[in-house]
Scaffold this motif. Structure first.
Motif, short mmCIF file in Angstrom:
data_model
loop_
_atom_site.label_atom_id
_atom_site.label_comp_id
_atom_site.label_asym_id
_atom_site.label_seq_id
_atom_site.Cartn_x
_atom_site.Cartn_y
_atom_site.Cartn_z
N PRO A 38 6.86 5.85 -20.21
CA PRO A 38 7.45 6.12 -18.89
C PRO A 38 7.20 4.97 -17.93
CG PRO A 38 5.42 7.37 -19.17
CD PRO A 38 5.65 6.64 -20.45
N VAL A 39 8.14 4.72 -17.07
CA VAL A 39 7.94 3.75 -15.99
C VAL A 39 8.41 4.37 -14.69
CG1 VAL A 39 8.06 1.50 -17.15
CG2 VAL A 39 10.14 2.67 -16.55
N VAL A 40 7.78 3.97 -13.62
CA VAL A 40 8.17 4.45 -12.29
C VAL A 40 8.58 3.23 -11.48
CG1 VAL A 40 7.35 5.61 -10.21
CG2 VAL A 40 6.53 6.35 -12.46
N GLN A 41 9.74 3.28 -10.89
CA GLN A 41 10.14 2.19 -10.01
C GLN A 41 9.58 2.46 -8.62
OE1 GLN A 41 14.45 2.02 -10.34
NE2 GLN A 41 14.31 0.37 -11.84
N ALA A 42 9.03 1.41 -8.02
CA ALA A 42 8.45 1.54 -6.68
C ALA A 42 9.50 1.21 -5.62
CB ALA A 42 7.26 0.60 -6.55
N ARG A 43 9.37 1.83 -4.50
CA ARG A 43 10.16 1.47 -3.31
C ARG A 43 9.39 0.38 -2.59
NH1 ARG A 43 9.37 5.03 0.28
NH2 ARG A 43 8.69 6.61 -1.22
N VAL A 44 9.83 -0.83 -2.64
CA VAL A 44 9.06 -1.93 -2.05
C VAL A 44 9.28 -1.93 -0.54
CG1 VAL A 44 8.81 -4.45 -1.98
CG2 VAL A 44 9.24 -3.30 -4.16
N GLU A 45 8.16 -1.93 0.19
CA GLU A 45 8.24 -1.92 1.66
C GLU A 45 7.33 -3.01 2.21
OE1 GLU A 45 7.04 1.85 3.22
OE2 GLU A 45 8.56 2.97 2.09
N GLU A 46 7.87 -3.87 3.03
CA GLU A 46 7.04 -4.88 3.67
C GLU A 46 6.22 -4.22 4.79
OE1 GLU A 46 9.36 -8.27 4.61
OE2 GLU A 46 7.60 -9.51 5.07
N ALA A 47 4.93 -4.63 4.91
CA ALA A 47 4.05 -3.98 5.88
C ALA A 47 3.28 -5.00 6.69
CB ALA A 47 3.07 -3.06 5.15
N GLU A 48 2.73 -4.58 7.83
CA GLU A 48 1.91 -5.45 8.69
C GLU A 48 0.43 -5.32 8.33
OE1 GLU A 48 3.01 -7.59 10.92
OE2 GLU A 48 5.10 -7.03 10.51
N ASN A 49 -0.01 -4.13 7.97
CA ASN A 49 -1.41 -3.93 7.62
C ASN A 49 -1.56 -2.78 6.65
OD1 ASN A 49 -1.14 -1.70 9.47
ND2 ASN A 49 -1.36 -3.25 11.07
N PHE A 50 -2.75 -2.76 6.01
CA PHE A 50 -3.06 -1.77 4.97
C PHE A 50 -4.26 -0.95 5.37
CE2 PHE A 50 -1.60 -4.96 1.51
CZ PHE A 50 -0.28 -4.53 1.63
N SER A 51 -4.51 0.15 4.62
CA SER A 51 -5.75 0.92 4.79
C SER A 51 -6.93 0.07 4.32
CB SER A 51 -5.65 2.21 3.97
OG SER A 51 -5.46 1.88 2.61
N GLN A 52 -8.13 0.33 4.89
CA GLN A 52 -9.35 -0.40 4.52
C GLN A 52 -9.92 0.20 3.24
OE1 GLN A 52 -10.62 -3.01 6.60
NE2 GLN A 52 -8.54 -2.71 7.37
N THR A 53 -10.57 -0.63 2.41
CA THR A 53 -11.26 -0.12 1.22
C THR A 53 -12.61 -0.80 1.09
OG1 THR A 53 -10.47 -1.82 -0.31
CG2 THR A 53 -9.03 0.09 0.02
N ALA A 54 -13.52 -0.20 0.31
CA ALA A 54 -14.83 -0.79 0.08
C ALA A 54 -14.69 -2.11 -0.67
CB ALA A 54 -15.70 0.18 -0.72
N ARG A 55 -13.77 -2.20 -1.57
CA ARG A 55 -13.58 -3.43 -2.35
C ARG A 55 -13.00 -4.55 -1.50
NH1 ARG A 55 -12.89 -5.44 -7.43
NH2 ARG A 55 -13.34 -3.48 -8.48
N GLY A 56 -12.12 -4.20 -0.63
CA GLY A 56 -11.44 -5.24 0.14
C GLY A 56 -10.73 -6.20 -0.78
N ALA A 57 -10.92 -7.48 -0.55
CA ALA A 57 -10.25 -8.49 -1.36
C ALA A 57 -11.13 -8.98 -2.50
CB ALA A 57 -9.81 -9.66 -0.49
N GLY A 58 -12.27 -8.32 -2.72
CA GLY A 58 -13.18 -8.75 -3.78
C GLY A 58 -12.58 -8.46 -5.15
N GLY A 59 -12.72 -9.40 -6.04
CA GLY A 59 -12.21 -9.22 -7.40
C GLY A 59 -12.83 -10.24 -8.32
N PHE A 60 -12.33 -10.33 -9.52
CA PHE A 60 -12.75 -11.38 -10.46
C PHE A 60 -14.27 -11.42 -10.64
CE2 PHE A 60 -8.90 -12.51 -8.18
CZ PHE A 60 -7.99 -12.61 -9.22
#
Ligand SMILES: O=c1ccn([C@H]2C[C@H](O)[C@@H](COP(=O)(O)OP(=O)(O)OP(=O)(O)O)O2)c(=O)[nH]1
Ligand SMILES: [Mg+2]
Length: 152
Positions: free
Chosen positions: A125-147
């Motif tokens: 199964p695949v789900v197509q997303a409705r792409v929406e451009e945004a100004e800001n996002f919700s905050q998360t503990a991870r933030g931009a941390g990765g790798f």
């Protein structure tokens, strides 16, 4: 043939697939259907080379699903042969022949015979997303941390 609970997947056999087995699940719990090379004569895939191998089938994938073309681990382990674009994506609106893009990462010639099982097809199964451009996002503990940001 065992009954499979799941959406129907229609396929059309092309003339060069005459006599070949349909793509099939080899065991009751298999995730993928093995698919065969619909080559009319044996082909040689030299080390470091890639080749588009016909399967001889066209699929009518229901909307909301895809087929992923994935390598067979046995070919990868024994021969170094895998799918270059893995997982290959078969779109539900594609009405052409499914082909497998094999690459030989091994150090010996690989011979592709008619009817050889070259890859597996995973119906998903695949789900197509409705792409929406945004100004800001919700905050998360991870933030931009990765790798590796959470440590080993
Ligand atoms: O392993 C593969 C991958 C793709 N296809 C076919 C089905 C798929 O629907 C189509 C397009 O694939 P994809 O979107 O990955 O390639 P593209 O380079 O984006 O081509 P296009 O511009 O046609 O979408 O090619 C195959 O037969 N085998
Ligand atoms: Mg595309």
């Amino acid at each position: 043939m065992r009954d499979i609970i799941g959406p129907a997947l229609k396929l059309i056999r092309l003339p060069h697939a005459e006599g070949l087995d349909l793509p099939a699940y080899e065991t009751p719990g298999a995730a993928g259907m093995d698919v065969r090379a619909a080559v009319t004569e044996p082909l040689t895939l030299a080390p470091g080379k890639r080749m588009l191998v016909p399967t001889g089938f066209i699929f009518e994938i229901p909307q909301g699903f895809e087929i992923q073309v994935r390598p067979r681990s046995g070919l990868a382990f024994k021969n170094g042969v895998t799918c270059l674009n893995t997982p290959g994506t078969i779109d539900s609106d594609y009405r052409g022949e499914v082909k497998v893009l094999l690459v030989n990462l091994g150090d010996e010639d690989f011979h592709i015979e008619r009817g050889m099982r070259i890859a597996q097809l995973v119906f998903a199964p695949v789900v197509q997303a409705r792409v929406e451009e945004a100004e800001n996002f919700s905050q998360t503990a991870r933030g931009a941390g990765g790798f590796g940001s959470t440590g080993v």
